[in-house]
Motif scaffolding. Structure first.
Motif, PDB file in Angstrom:
ATOM      1  N   VAL A 134     -11.748  64.780  47.884  1.00  0.00           N
ATOM      2  CA  VAL A 134     -12.944  64.425  48.650  1.00  0.00           C
ATOM      3  C   VAL A 134     -12.732  63.065  49.307  1.00  0.00           C
ATOM      4  N   LYS A 135     -13.087  62.988  50.575  1.00  0.00           N
ATOM      5  CA  LYS A 135     -13.004  61.728  51.308  1.00  0.00           C
ATOM      6  C   LYS A 135     -14.387  61.395  51.866  1.00  0.00           C
ATOM      7  N   ASP A 136     -14.816  60.182  51.657  1.00  0.00           N
ATOM      8  CA  ASP A 136     -16.100  59.731  52.178  1.00  0.00           C
ATOM      9  C   ASP A 136     -15.954  59.441  53.675  1.00  0.00           C
ATOM     10  N   VAL A 137     -16.623  60.248  54.510  1.00  0.00           N
ATOM     11  CA  VAL A 137     -16.549  60.071  55.969  1.00  0.00           C
ATOM     12  C   VAL A 137     -17.929  59.720  56.530  1.00  0.00           C
ATOM     13  N   THR A 138     -18.761  59.091  55.683  1.00  0.00           N
ATOM     14  CA  THR A 138     -20.136  58.785  56.086  1.00  0.00           C
ATOM     15  C   THR A 138     -20.189  57.927  57.338  1.00  0.00           C
ATOM     16  N   GLU A 139     -19.410  56.860  57.372  1.00  0.00           N
ATOM     17  CA  GLU A 139     -19.452  55.953  58.527  1.00  0.00           C
ATOM     18  C   GLU A 139     -19.061  56.680  59.807  1.00  0.00           C
ATOM     19  N   LYS A 140     -17.994  57.468  59.740  1.00  0.00           N
ATOM     20  CA  LYS A 140     -17.542  58.220  60.908  1.00  0.00           C
ATOM     21  C   LYS A 140     -18.590  59.223  61.354  1.00  0.00           C
ATOM     22  N   ARG A 141     -19.188  59.937  60.370  1.00  0.00           N
ATOM     23  CA  ARG A 141     -20.182  60.959  60.701  1.00  0.00           C
ATOM     24  C   ARG A 141     -21.436  60.332  61.307  1.00  0.00           C
ATOM     25  N   LEU A 142     -21.881  59.201  60.784  1.00  0.00           N
ATOM     26  CA  LEU A 142     -23.059  58.532  61.329  1.00  0.00           C
ATOM     27  C   LEU A 142     -22.809  58.066  62.758  1.00  0.00           C
ATOM     28  N   GLN A 143     -21.580  57.623  63.035  1.00  0.00           N
ATOM     29  CA  GLN A 143     -21.222  57.236  64.399  1.00  0.00           C
ATOM     30  C   GLN A 143     -21.266  58.443  65.330  1.00  0.00           C
ATOM     31  N   GLU A 144     -20.771  59.590  64.829  1.00  0.00           N
ATOM     32  CA  GLU A 144     -20.801  60.809  65.634  1.00  0.00           C
ATOM     33  C   GLU A 144     -22.240  61.245  65.914  1.00  0.00           C
ATOM     34  N   LYS A 146     -24.902  59.294  65.963  1.00  0.00           N
ATOM     35  CA  LYS A 146     -25.479  58.322  66.886  1.00  0.00           C
ATOM     36  C   LYS A 146     -24.996  58.580  68.306  1.00  0.00           C
ATOM     37  N   LEU A 147     -23.701  58.888  68.446  1.00  0.00           N
ATOM     38  CA  LEU A 147     -23.145  59.171  69.773  1.00  0.00           C
ATOM     39  C   LEU A 147     -23.768  60.428  70.358  1.00  0.00           C
ATOM     40  N   PHE A 148     -23.952  61.445  69.509  1.00  0.00           N
ATOM     41  CA  PHE A 148     -24.568  62.695  69.964  1.00  0.00           C
ATOM     42  C   PHE A 148     -25.998  62.445  70.436  1.00  0.00           C
ATOM     43  N   GLU A 149     -26.757  61.670  69.667  1.00  0.00           N
ATOM     44  CA  GLU A 149     -28.135  61.379  70.036  1.00  0.00           C
ATOM     45  C   GLU A 149     -28.196  60.568  71.324  1.00  0.00           C
ATOM     46  N   THR A 150     -27.257  59.624  71.475  1.00  0.00           N
ATOM     47  CA  THR A 150     -27.194  58.823  72.698  1.00  0.00           C
ATOM     48  C   THR A 150     -26.884  59.709  73.894  1.00  0.00           C
ATOM     49  N   ASN A 151     -25.930  60.621  73.710  1.00  0.00           N
ATOM     50  CA  ASN A 151     -25.566  61.530  74.799  1.00  0.00           C
ATOM     51  C   ASN A 151     -26.722  62.447  75.162  1.00  0.00           C
ATOM     52  N   GLN A 152     -27.473  62.887  74.141  1.00  0.00           N
ATOM     53  CA  GLN A 152     -28.634  63.737  74.399  1.00  0.00           C
ATOM     54  C   GLN A 152     -29.674  62.980  75.218  1.00  0.00           C
ATOM     55  N   THR A 153     -29.912  61.724  74.835  1.00  0.00           N
ATOM     56  CA  THR A 153     -30.871  60.896  75.565  1.00  0.00           C
ATOM     57  C   THR A 153     -30.404  60.669  76.997  1.00  0.00           C
ATOM     58  N   LEU A 154     -29.112  60.361  77.141  1.00  0.00           N
ATOM     59  CA  LEU A 154     -28.538  60.130  78.464  1.00  0.00           C
ATOM     60  C   LEU A 154     -28.640  61.383  79.329  1.00  0.00           C
ATOM     61  N   GLN A 155     -28.382  62.542  78.712  1.00  0.00           N
ATOM     62  CA  GLN A 155     -28.456  63.795  79.454  1.00  0.00           C
ATOM     63  C   GLN A 155     -29.873  64.057  79.955  1.00  0.00           C
ATOM     64  N   LYS A 156     -30.875  63.741  79.123  1.00  0.00           N
ATOM     65  CA  LYS A 156     -32.261  63.937  79.535  1.00  0.00           C
ATOM     66  C   LYS A 156     -32.610  63.017  80.698  1.00  0.00           C
ATOM     67  N   ILE A 157     -32.090  61.786  80.646  1.00  0.00           N
ATOM     68  CA  ILE A 157     -32.330  60.841  81.736  1.00  0.00           C
ATOM     69  C   ILE A 157     -31.680  61.344  83.018  1.00  0.00           C
ATOM     70  N   ILE A 158     -30.430  61.808  82.898  1.00  0.00           N
ATOM     71  CA  ILE A 158     -29.705  62.317  84.064  1.00  0.00           C
ATOM     72  C   ILE A 158     -30.433  63.501  84.685  1.00  0.00           C
ATOM     73  N   GLU A 159     -30.963  64.376  83.824  1.00  0.00           N
ATOM     74  CA  GLU A 159     -31.654  65.567  84.312  1.00  0.00           C
ATOM     75  C   GLU A 159     -32.984  65.224  84.981  1.00  0.00           C
ATOM     76  N   SER A 160     -33.546  64.077  84.622  1.00  0.00           N
ATOM     77  CA  SER A 160     -34.870  63.728  85.141  1.00  0.00           C
ATOM     78  C   SER A 160     -34.820  62.930  86.438  1.00  0.00           C
ATOM     79  N   VAL A 161     -33.670  62.326  86.745  1.00  0.00           N
ATOM     80  CA  VAL A 161     -33.604  61.496  87.954  1.00  0.00           C
ATOM     81  C   VAL A 161     -33.490  62.395  89.194  1.00  0.00           C
ATOM     82  N   PRO A 162     -34.098  61.980  90.311  1.00  0.00           N
ATOM     83  CA  PRO A 162     -34.080  62.793  91.539  1.00  0.00           C
ATOM     84  C   PRO A 162     -32.817  62.590  92.353  1.00  0.00           C
TER      85      PRO A 162
END
Length: 301
Positions: A134-144, A146-162
């Motif tokens: 077993v390897k503790d990958v908590t830090e890596k997973r939390l970064q992933e 966070k990155l996914f949530e950031t990308n989701q937010t960015l995608q929503k912004i991109i989709e909303s701009v005219p």
């Protein structure tokens, strides 16, 4: 008075050498080790595994099912309870890699990466012992996450701009690595039709004279390390010409310069301005004609 030392030497087989090497590798790594006896349900954790989850040996039960109840995240307990049954039933021919959520003794969620393999079988080849790391990958997973949530937010912004959000290498503007889906609303072409995904080069749609002026302005902005604003004509898929307003800047990613920006269709605005200008010129012409007539009539008197 003579001292005699007696020693006994043993032949260390290759299997023993492998065991020693494995122990040394585990000792120098951050891997925890577990051992599951399928017949008795005995579950043994080494010291590193215990440190990962925050328990002492005396605080944990000795059987797998009870350890699961205590340490596995509720979302994954049902799956974890079934694993030994599936292993005993189907066996495992290869190493199994799983990703799980655990609950640390302090209540925090841990993300782990686990490798497991059958270590022992009975005479009928039925699995009776499984070992794993077993390897503790908590830090890596939390970064992933966070990155996914950031990308989701960015995608929503991109989709909303005219308009269209884009990025391309500064040294290769014909190969954009990102164009938002709104490109279809502006040009009539889907992102998949634009090079490099498709056969249509975006630059081929831009008016040649306007493209030359835009290139000079973008390079000037790059040299002065500032953002740029340009306006140009672009041919729509339908064949009509439209006006584009574009604003962008420069960013370095892994030692390569990129141009990032936003473009929008301003055709209606340009046409409206043209109508205003035309109306103004027409009014000025009418006024000049009126004044000319008045002067002429005055001279005739």
């Amino acid at each position: 008075g003579q001292i005699i030392l007696t020693a006994i030497s043993f032949d260390i087989t290759k299997e023993k050498e492998y065991e020693i090497r494995l122990n040394l590798a585990l000792e120098s790594s951050n891997l925890g080790v577990w051992e599951h006896h399928l017949v008795t349900d005995e579950f043994i954790l080494d010291d590193k595994m215990l440190r990962i989850i925050g328990y002492t040996r005396d605080e944990l039960p000795s059987n797998y099912q009870e350890v699961v109840k205590l340490t596995i995240h509720p979302d994954e307990q049902q799956r974890s309870h079934k694993i030994p049954i599936e292993v005993a039933k189907d066996g495992m021919e290869d190493i199994i890699v799983t990703y799980n959520k655990l609950i640390h003794k302090n209540g925090n969620v841990l993300y782990i990466e686990s490798y497991a393999i059958i270590a022992e079988r009975d005479d009928s080849k039925k699995p009776i012992k499984v070992i794993g790391t077993v390897k503790d990958v908590t830090e890596k997973r939390l970064q992933e996450i966070k990155l996914f949530e950031t990308n989701q937010t960015l995608q929503k912004i991109i989709e909303s701009v005219p308009g269209v959000v884009f990025r391309y290498p500064k040294d290769d503007p014909t190969n954009p690595d990102f164009i938002s889906d709104q490109i279809f609303e502006i040009t009539g072409y889907h992102p998949e039709e634009i090079h490099p995904k498709g056969d249509i080069s975006f630059l081929s749609l831009v008016n040649m004279n306007d493209a030359a002026v835009a290139t000079i302005e973008i390079e000037k902005a790059y040299q002065e390390q500032r953002s740029y604003q340009i306006t140009y004509r672009l041919k729509h898929k339908s064949g009509r010409n439209i006006w584009i307003w574009e604003r962008g800047g420069f960013v370095k990613i892994e030692d390569r310069e990129f141009v990032e920006g936003f473009m929008t269709d301003i055709t209606d605005k340009v046409k409206a301005e043209d109508r205003i200008i035309s109306a103004t010129l027409k009014a000025e012409d009418s006024e000049r004609s009126r004044i000319s007539r008045e002067i002429h009539d005055g001279l005739q008197q």
